[in-house]
Design a protein around this motif. Sequence first.
Motif, PDB file in Angstrom:
ATOM      1  N   GLN A   1     -15.787  22.099   1.665  1.00  0.00           N
ATOM      2  CA  GLN A   1     -14.580  22.127   0.850  1.00  0.00           C
ATOM      3  C   GLN A   1     -14.244  20.736   0.329  1.00  0.00           C
ATOM      4  N   GLU A   2     -13.470  20.680  -0.743  1.00  0.00           N
ATOM      5  CA  GLU A   2     -12.998  19.400  -1.243  1.00  0.00           C
ATOM      6  C   GLU A   2     -11.916  18.846  -0.322  1.00  0.00           C
ATOM      7  N   ARG A   3     -11.756  17.543  -0.401  1.00  0.00           N
ATOM      8  CA  ARG A   3     -10.719  16.905   0.388  1.00  0.00           C
ATOM      9  C   ARG A   3      -9.349  17.340  -0.139  1.00  0.00           C
ATOM     10  N   GLU A   4      -8.493  17.752   0.787  1.00  0.00           N
ATOM     11  CA  GLU A   4      -7.195  18.323   0.434  1.00  0.00           C
ATOM     12  C   GLU A   4      -6.071  17.335   0.701  1.00  0.00           C
ATOM     13  N   PHE A   5      -5.218  17.128  -0.286  1.00  0.00           N
ATOM     14  CA  PHE A   5      -4.050  16.269  -0.116  1.00  0.00           C
ATOM     15  C   PHE A   5      -3.046  16.935   0.821  1.00  0.00           C
ATOM     16  N   LEU A   6      -2.470  16.128   1.722  1.00  0.00           N
ATOM     17  CA  LEU A   6      -1.439  16.624   2.637  1.00  0.00           C
ATOM     18  C   LEU A   6      -0.093  15.966   2.391  1.00  0.00           C
ATOM     19  N   SER A   7      -0.066  14.638   2.423  1.00  0.00           N
ATOM     20  CA  SER A   7       1.208  13.947   2.336  1.00  0.00           C
ATOM     21  C   SER A   7       0.976  12.497   1.954  1.00  0.00           C
ATOM     22  N   ALA A   8       1.977  11.885   1.321  1.00  0.00           N
ATOM     23  CA  ALA A   8       1.874  10.485   0.920  1.00  0.00           C
ATOM     24  C   ALA A   8       3.234   9.818   0.994  1.00  0.00           C
ATOM     25  N   ILE A   9       3.216   8.499   1.127  1.00  0.00           N
ATOM     26  CA  ILE A   9       4.460   7.741   1.259  1.00  0.00           C
ATOM     27  C   ILE A   9       4.304   6.405   0.545  1.00  0.00           C
ATOM     28  N   ASN A  10       5.343   6.002  -0.177  1.00  0.00           N
ATOM     29  CA  ASN A  10       5.257   4.733  -0.881  1.00  0.00           C
ATOM     30  C   ASN A  10       5.476   3.575   0.088  1.00  0.00           C
ATOM     31  N   TRP A  11       5.336   2.353  -0.419  1.00  0.00           N
ATOM     32  CA  TRP A  11       5.310   1.233   0.507  1.00  0.00           C
ATOM     33  C   TRP A  11       6.671   0.961   1.138  1.00  0.00           C
TER      34      TRP A  11
ATOM     35  N   LEU B   1       0.958  23.759  14.834  1.00  0.00           N
ATOM     36  CA  LEU B   1      -0.400  23.764  14.317  1.00  0.00           C
ATOM     37  C   LEU B   1      -1.007  25.166  14.357  1.00  0.00           C
ATOM     38  N   LYS B   2      -1.846  25.423  13.361  1.00  0.00           N
ATOM     39  CA  LYS B   2      -2.514  26.715  13.227  1.00  0.00           C
ATOM     40  C   LYS B   2      -4.025  26.505  13.231  1.00  0.00           C
ATOM     41  N   PRO B   3      -4.785  27.530  13.571  1.00  0.00           N
ATOM     42  CA  PRO B   3      -6.249  27.377  13.535  1.00  0.00           C
ATOM     43  C   PRO B   3      -6.762  26.914  12.173  1.00  0.00           C
ATOM     44  N   GLU B   4      -6.091  27.317  11.100  1.00  0.00           N
ATOM     45  CA  GLU B   4      -6.544  26.903   9.763  1.00  0.00           C
ATOM     46  C   GLU B   4      -6.257  25.437   9.463  1.00  0.00           C
ATOM     47  N   ASP B   5      -5.562  24.749  10.369  1.00  0.00           N
ATOM     48  CA  ASP B   5      -5.380  23.303  10.229  1.00  0.00           C
ATOM     49  C   ASP B   5      -6.584  22.528  10.755  1.00  0.00           C
ATOM     50  N   THR B   6      -7.532  23.230  11.348  1.00  0.00           N
ATOM     51  CA  THR B   6      -8.730  22.573  11.851  1.00  0.00           C
ATOM     52  C   THR B   6      -9.485  21.906  10.711  1.00  0.00           C
ATOM     53  N   ALA B   7      -9.724  20.599  10.848  1.00  0.00           N
ATOM     54  CA  ALA B   7     -10.358  19.820   9.784  1.00  0.00           C
ATOM     55  C   ALA B   7     -10.560  18.392  10.273  1.00  0.00           C
ATOM     56  N   VAL B   8     -11.246  17.613   9.476  1.00  0.00           N
ATOM     57  CA  VAL B   8     -11.271  16.167   9.662  1.00  0.00           C
ATOM     58  C   VAL B   8     -10.147  15.589   8.810  1.00  0.00           C
ATOM     59  N   TYR B   9      -9.319  14.780   9.434  1.00  0.00           N
ATOM     60  CA  TYR B   9      -8.152  14.213   8.768  1.00  0.00           C
ATOM     61  C   TYR B   9      -8.423  12.746   8.437  1.00  0.00           C
ATOM     62  N   TYR B  10      -8.105  12.386   7.191  1.00  0.00           N
ATOM     63  CA  TYR B  10      -8.355  11.039   6.697  1.00  0.00           C
ATOM     64  C   TYR B  10      -7.059  10.398   6.218  1.00  0.00           C
ATOM     65  N   CYS B  11      -6.915   9.113   6.486  1.00  0.00           N
ATOM     66  CA  CYS B  11      -5.850   8.375   5.822  1.00  0.00           C
ATOM     67  C   CYS B  11      -6.467   7.570   4.685  1.00  0.00           C
TER      68      CYS B  11
ATOM     69  N   TYR C   1       0.797  -1.211   0.000  1.00  0.00           N
ATOM     70  CA  TYR C   1       0.000   0.000   0.000  1.00  0.00           C
ATOM     71  C   TYR C   1       0.839   1.274   0.000  1.00  0.00           C
ATOM     72  N   THR C   2       0.537   2.142  -0.938  1.00  0.00           N
ATOM     73  CA  THR C   2       0.937   3.533  -0.819  1.00  0.00           C
ATOM     74  C   THR C   2      -0.084   4.192   0.091  1.00  0.00           C
ATOM     75  N   MET C   3       0.380   4.968   1.058  1.00  0.00           N
ATOM     76  CA  MET C   3      -0.488   5.577   2.054  1.00  0.00           C
ATOM     77  C   MET C   3      -0.448   7.096   1.942  1.00  0.00           C
ATOM     78  N   ALA C   4      -1.571   7.706   2.278  1.00  0.00           N
ATOM     79  CA  ALA C   4      -1.640   9.165   2.191  1.00  0.00           C
ATOM     80  C   ALA C   4      -2.534   9.713   3.291  1.00  0.00           C
ATOM     81  N   TRP C   5      -2.357  10.997   3.554  1.00  0.00           N
ATOM     82  CA  TRP C   5      -3.217  11.753   4.462  1.00  0.00           C
ATOM     83  C   TRP C   5      -3.863  12.900   3.694  1.00  0.00           C
ATOM     84  N   PHE C   6      -5.141  13.079   3.948  1.00  0.00           N
ATOM     85  CA  PHE C   6      -5.913  14.189   3.403  1.00  0.00           C
ATOM     86  C   PHE C   6      -6.648  14.843   4.556  1.00  0.00           C
ATOM     87  N   ARG C   7      -7.208  16.007   4.301  1.00  0.00           N
ATOM     88  CA  ARG C   7      -8.069  16.649   5.290  1.00  0.00           C
ATOM     89  C   ARG C   7      -9.218  17.350   4.567  1.00  0.00           C
TER      90      ARG C   7
END
Length: 125
Positions: free
Chosen positions: A43-53, A86-96, A32-38
């Motif tokens: 708003q649309e789901r925003e890409f944050l970071s990803a890592i290969n297997w 962390l900043k107030p604008e980082d407030t969100a639901v975070y998904y992997c 699995y390649t894994m990623a985090w979004f928020r």
Amino acid sequence: QVQLIESGGGLVQAGDSLRLSCVVSGGTWIWYTMAWFRQTPGQEREFLSAINWTGDITRGADSVKGRFTISRDNAKNTVFLQMNSLKPEDTAVYYCAAAIKSGRPPVDTYDYPYWGQGTQVTVSS
């Protein structure tokens, strides 16, 4: 059946740090390649970071570069997102999210068929 379960969210103050975790069960973890979004409401789901297997290729969004770091522990089927300053604008639901892909991790939601239920991060000013 592949399941992703996030944890580690919560309420923090601006400048604090949090580490999110995502445990994956089912399937073959090392593929699995894994990623985090928020996502914030409306708003649309925003890409944050990803890592290969293998963990040697990562990608990060400019909006969080230098503050957020992705890593994985293949022995524990777990991916992490370390969030600093962390900043107030980082407030969100975070998904992997997970995808069976090789090479450079993708950044689009449609490339990831497997998602967790999300964890809320709230940053107060």
